[in-house]
Design a protein around this motif. Structure first.
Motif, PDB file in Angstrom:
ATOM      1  N   ILE A 226      34.299  -6.228   9.453  1.00 34.44           N
ATOM      2  CA  ILE A 226      35.499  -6.203   9.307  1.00 34.44           C
ATOM      3  C   ILE A 226      36.035  -5.554   7.919  1.00 34.44           C
ATOM      4  CG2 ILE A 226      37.823  -7.204   9.485  1.00 34.44           C
ATOM      5  CD1 ILE A 226      36.420  -9.228  11.651  1.00 34.44           C
ATOM      6  N   ILE A 227      35.482  -5.924   6.655  1.00 31.19           N
ATOM      7  CA  ILE A 227      35.826  -5.758   5.555  1.00 31.19           C
ATOM      8  C   ILE A 227      34.489  -5.333   4.825  1.00 31.19           C
ATOM      9  CG2 ILE A 227      37.972  -7.133   5.378  1.00 31.19           C
ATOM     10  CD1 ILE A 227      36.239  -9.034   3.399  1.00 31.19           C
ATOM     11  N   SER A 228      34.698  -4.458   3.878  1.00 26.22           N
ATOM     12  CA  SER A 228      33.468  -4.366   2.912  1.00 26.22           C
ATOM     13  C   SER A 228      33.660  -5.130   1.621  1.00 26.22           C
ATOM     14  CB  SER A 228      33.190  -2.864   2.490  1.00 26.22           C
ATOM     15  OG  SER A 228      34.435  -2.527   1.753  1.00 26.22           O
ATOM     16  N   TRP A 229      32.590  -5.139   0.775  1.00 25.25           N
ATOM     17  CA  TRP A 229      32.704  -6.055  -0.430  1.00 25.25           C
ATOM     18  C   TRP A 229      33.423  -5.426  -1.648  1.00 25.25           C
ATOM     19  CZ3 TRP A 229      30.656  -3.833  -4.789  1.00 25.25           C
ATOM     20  CH2 TRP A 229      29.850  -2.727  -4.694  1.00 25.25           C
ATOM     21  N   HIS A 230      33.826  -4.243  -1.555  1.00 22.22           N
ATOM     22  CA  HIS A 230      34.252  -3.367  -2.682  1.00 22.22           C
ATOM     23  C   HIS A 230      35.356  -3.888  -3.075  1.00 22.22           C
ATOM     24  CE1 HIS A 230      31.635  -0.544  -0.436  1.00 22.22           C
ATOM     25  NE2 HIS A 230      31.233  -0.150  -1.622  1.00 22.22           N
ATOM     26  N   ILE A 231      36.432  -4.320  -2.309  1.00 17.61           N
ATOM     27  CA  ILE A 231      37.640  -4.598  -2.829  1.00 17.61           C
ATOM     28  C   ILE A 231      37.743  -6.142  -3.511  1.00 17.61           C
ATOM     29  CG2 ILE A 231      40.188  -5.052  -2.412  1.00 17.61           C
ATOM     30  CD1 ILE A 231      40.157  -2.876  -0.457  1.00 17.61           C
ATOM     31  N   PRO A 232      37.259  -6.996  -2.694  1.00 11.96           N
ATOM     32  CA  PRO A 232      37.111  -8.391  -2.978  1.00 11.96           C
ATOM     33  C   PRO A 232      36.263  -8.578  -4.332  1.00 11.96           C
ATOM     34  CG  PRO A 232      36.705  -8.434  -0.614  1.00 11.96           C
ATOM     35  CD  PRO A 232      36.787  -6.909  -1.264  1.00 11.96           C
ATOM     36  N   VAL A 233      35.101  -8.016  -4.462  1.00 12.75           N
ATOM     37  CA  VAL A 233      34.288  -8.098  -5.523  1.00 12.75           C
ATOM     38  C   VAL A 233      34.786  -7.607  -6.882  1.00 12.75           C
ATOM     39  CG1 VAL A 233      32.058  -7.511  -6.486  1.00 12.75           C
ATOM     40  CG2 VAL A 233      32.104  -8.341  -4.238  1.00 12.75           C
ATOM     41  N   SER A 234      35.637  -6.453  -6.622  1.00 15.08           N
ATOM     42  CA  SER A 234      36.176  -5.810  -7.948  1.00 15.08           C
ATOM     43  C   SER A 234      37.482  -6.469  -8.348  1.00 15.08           C
ATOM     44  CB  SER A 234      36.449  -4.293  -7.384  1.00 15.08           C
ATOM     45  OG  SER A 234      37.611  -4.328  -6.405  1.00 15.08           O
ATOM     46  N   ILE A 235      38.266  -6.954  -7.562  1.00 15.33           N
ATOM     47  CA  ILE A 235      39.287  -8.021  -7.970  1.00 15.33           C
ATOM     48  C   ILE A 235      38.813  -9.277  -8.595  1.00 15.33           C
ATOM     49  CG2 ILE A 235      41.279  -9.491  -7.119  1.00 15.33           C
ATOM     50  CD1 ILE A 235      41.747  -7.436  -4.891  1.00 15.33           C
ATOM     51  N   ILE A 236      37.866 -10.032  -8.223  1.00 19.96           N
ATOM     52  CA  ILE A 236      37.292 -11.143  -8.565  1.00 19.96           C
ATOM     53  C   ILE A 236      36.732 -10.942  -9.831  1.00 19.96           C
ATOM     54  CG2 ILE A 236      35.866 -13.052  -8.380  1.00 19.96           C
ATOM     55  CD1 ILE A 236      36.525 -12.783  -5.235  1.00 19.96           C
ATOM     56  N   MET A 280      38.341   1.960  -3.619  1.00 20.15           N
ATOM     57  CA  MET A 280      38.356   0.661  -3.377  1.00 20.15           C
ATOM     58  C   MET A 280      38.027  -0.228  -4.545  1.00 20.15           C
ATOM     59  SD  MET A 280      36.647   0.000   0.296  1.00 20.15           S
ATOM     60  CE  MET A 280      37.204   0.779   1.959  1.00 20.15           C
ATOM     61  N   VAL A 281      37.046   0.397  -5.267  1.00 21.48           N
ATOM     62  CA  VAL A 281      36.803  -0.299  -6.740  1.00 21.48           C
ATOM     63  C   VAL A 281      37.977  -0.112  -7.636  1.00 21.48           C
ATOM     64  CG1 VAL A 281      35.253  -0.506  -8.438  1.00 21.48           C
ATOM     65  CG2 VAL A 281      34.482  -0.225  -6.131  1.00 21.48           C
ATOM     66  N   MET A 282      38.425   1.079  -7.707  1.00 19.44           N
ATOM     67  CA  MET A 282      39.589   1.459  -8.810  1.00 19.44           C
ATOM     68  C   MET A 282      40.736   0.671  -8.239  1.00 19.44           C
ATOM     69  SD  MET A 282      41.414   5.056  -9.137  1.00 19.44           S
ATOM     70  CE  MET A 282      39.878   5.763  -9.533  1.00 19.44           C
ATOM     71  N   TYR A 283      41.241   0.561  -7.170  1.00 19.73           N
ATOM     72  CA  TYR A 283      42.313  -0.261  -6.642  1.00 19.73           C
ATOM     73  C   TYR A 283      42.033  -1.595  -6.903  1.00 19.73           C
ATOM     74  CZ  TYR A 283      45.061  -2.329  -2.669  1.00 19.73           C
ATOM     75  OH  TYR A 283      45.630  -3.096  -1.626  1.00 19.73           O
ATOM     76  N   GLY A 284      41.073  -2.287  -6.485  1.00 22.36           N
ATOM     77  CA  GLY A 284      40.651  -3.772  -6.780  1.00 22.36           C
ATOM     78  C   GLY A 284      40.665  -4.150  -8.398  1.00 22.36           C
ATOM     79  N   MET A 285      40.142  -3.351  -9.350  1.00 14.47           N
ATOM     80  CA  MET A 285      40.267  -3.223 -10.422  1.00 14.47           C
ATOM     81  C   MET A 285      41.471  -3.438 -11.095  1.00 14.47           C
ATOM     82  SD  MET A 285      36.899  -1.118 -11.860  1.00 14.47           S
ATOM     83  CE  MET A 285      37.379  -1.504 -13.567  1.00 14.47           C
ATOM     84  N   MET A 286      42.300  -2.527 -10.737  1.00 17.93           N
ATOM     85  CA  MET A 286      43.761  -2.446 -11.257  1.00 17.93           C
ATOM     86  C   MET A 286      44.693  -3.459 -10.795  1.00 17.93           C
ATOM     87  SD  MET A 286      44.047   0.084 -13.188  1.00 17.93           S
ATOM     88  CE  MET A 286      45.876  -0.301 -13.426  1.00 17.93           C
ATOM     89  N   ILE A 287      44.119  -4.232  -9.505  1.00 22.12           N
ATOM     90  CA  ILE A 287      44.855  -5.331  -9.112  1.00 22.12           C
ATOM     91  C   ILE A 287      44.547  -6.594  -9.932  1.00 22.12           C
ATOM     92  CG2 ILE A 287      44.987  -7.079  -7.143  1.00 22.12           C
ATOM     93  CD1 ILE A 287      44.559  -4.828  -5.274  1.00 22.12           C
ATOM     94  N   GLY A 288      43.242  -6.519 -10.337  1.00 25.46           N
ATOM     95  CA  GLY A 288      42.760  -7.611 -10.893  1.00 25.46           C
ATOM     96  C   GLY A 288      43.564  -7.571 -12.457  1.00 25.46           C
ATOM     97  N   ILE A 289      43.564  -6.620 -13.049  1.00 21.70           N
ATOM     98  CA  ILE A 289      44.305  -6.185 -14.380  1.00 21.70           C
ATOM     99  C   ILE A 289      45.719  -6.720 -14.441  1.00 21.70           C
ATOM    100  CG2 ILE A 289      44.879  -4.620 -16.195  1.00 21.70           C
ATOM    101  CD1 ILE A 289      42.114  -3.171 -15.511  1.00 21.70           C
ATOM    102  N   ILE A 290      46.529  -6.259 -13.446  1.00 23.11           N
ATOM    103  CA  ILE A 290      47.815  -6.333 -13.185  1.00 23.11           C
ATOM    104  C   ILE A 290      48.196  -7.736 -13.022  1.00 23.11           C
ATOM    105  CG2 ILE A 290      49.953  -5.745 -12.054  1.00 23.11           C
ATOM    106  CD1 ILE A 290      48.761  -3.206 -11.397  1.00 23.11           C
TER     107      ILE A 290
END
Length: 333
Positions: A226-236, A280-290
């Motif tokens: 249903i989802i891939s690991w890219h967004i959760p892992v990059s945010i966390i 997705m990785v770029m998106y997740g990293m920016m969410i984590g930084i913000i």
């Protein structure tokens, strides 16, 4: 050829024997451990908030489709139920019913159907509803009942500060700008342990209370595709790395607040997240930084919702400039 039909629809586009309905109800199933645990911790208040939110979102979607758009109703596909559940998981368990219903109308009406409906919305509807209520009703939205205390109470439940809220207030009162991060880390050590955060022994919204339940749901969605690991892992990973660099406990930074809920269930929304893995990785990293910038230097103790909404707005740009290589295209060195 005469019997073939070309069907054009909005995203999400799933290229398999799977269906949008099955994916949506799969997310609902994945949320059940966290939903059940929130009911265990908050009792009557959690039940009222959850039922009101789900029914409010489903009824709002039905009324808009039936009487405003005049088209076929699609409430059985599960998308409105997901919005209702996720919206409820971002709320305190003592929020009055009338405020919840306002948020449901904003989430479905403004967040979803103002842009054309499922697959065409720019922002995550549940987060948009939550942020609208936070700005409009800050007192009610920041009154957090304590878990396992007065589970039979709803509006009169005993409340207390959240972990992040306590850190923000104490750090501002005890530290100057040059030592703020170290003061926050000291307070974190004094307040709660990792085990407290894992089992929900702290104040917060319904969906902030158990990292274990959220992880179980996330693993289920990963196994089901249903989802891939890219967004959760990059945010966390980004939150932990940023927290470590700022002198804050990286583990508590992930386990407290809405990081786990946001990373696993909110930011991974099909429509409002990028389509490519690099995106997705770029998106997740920016969410984590913000998120960490708002937590450490912003006016609010939590920044996950704001971070996801901001990056929702950047998703079209990410999709435009981070594209997959065309099949058969030669790489030019």
């Amino acid at each position: 050829m005469d019997n073939m039909r070309l069907v054009v629809s909005g995203s999400p586009h799933i290229h398999s024997t799977d269906s949008v309905n099955r994916r949506m109800w799969g997310v609902v199933i994945a949320l059940m451990p966290a939903v059940a645990y929130s009911v265990y911790l908050f009792g009557l208040g959690a039940l009222v908030v959850l039922l009101t939110s789900v029914l409010g979102c489903v009824i709002t979607e039905y009324l808009i489709q039936r009487y405003m758009l005049g088209g076929k109703t699609t409430i059985t596909n599960g998308s409105a139920v997901i919005t209702g559940l996720l919206f409820a998981m971002n709320l305190p368990s003592n929020l009055p019913i009338w405020i919840i219903l306002i948020g449901c109308v904003v989430a479905i009406g403004l967040g979803k159907y103002a842009f054309g409906g499922l697959g065409q919305n720019i922002f995550n509807p549940a987060i948009l509803g939550r942020v609208f209520l936070l700005i409009s009703f800050p007192q009610q939205m920041t009154s957090w009942p304590l878990p396992l205390v007065n589970r039979g109470e709803y509006l009169d439940a005993t409340t207390g500060a959240t972990y992040l809220g306590q850190m923000k207030m104490e750090a501002m009162s005890r530290a100057d700008s040059s030592t703020g991060a170290s003061a926050v880390n000291e307070i974190a050590t004094e307040s709660l342990t990792w085990i407290d955060a894992l089992i929900g022994n702290m104040g917060g919204s319904l969906g902030e209370m158990s990292a274990i339940a959220l992880i179980i749901g996330g693993v289920f969605m990963l196994l089901r595709g249903i989802i891939s690991w890219h967004i959760p892992v990059s945010i966390i990973g980004t939150v932990m790395l940023f927290a470590w660099g700022a002198g804050v406990d990286p583990v508590m930074s992930v386990l407290s607040g809405g990081v786990m809920l946001g990373a696993i269930f909110m930011a991974t929304d099909y429509v409002t997240s990028p389509m490519t893995r690099r995106g997705m990785v770029m998106y997740g990293m920016m969410i984590g930084i913000i998120t960490m910038i708002i937590r450490l230097w912003g006016a609010y103790p939590e920044g996950v919702s704001f971070a996801i909404l901001i990056m929702n707005g950047f998703t079209p740009l990410i999709n435009k400039f981070v594209r997959p290589r065309k099949f058969g295209e030669r790489r030019v060195n």
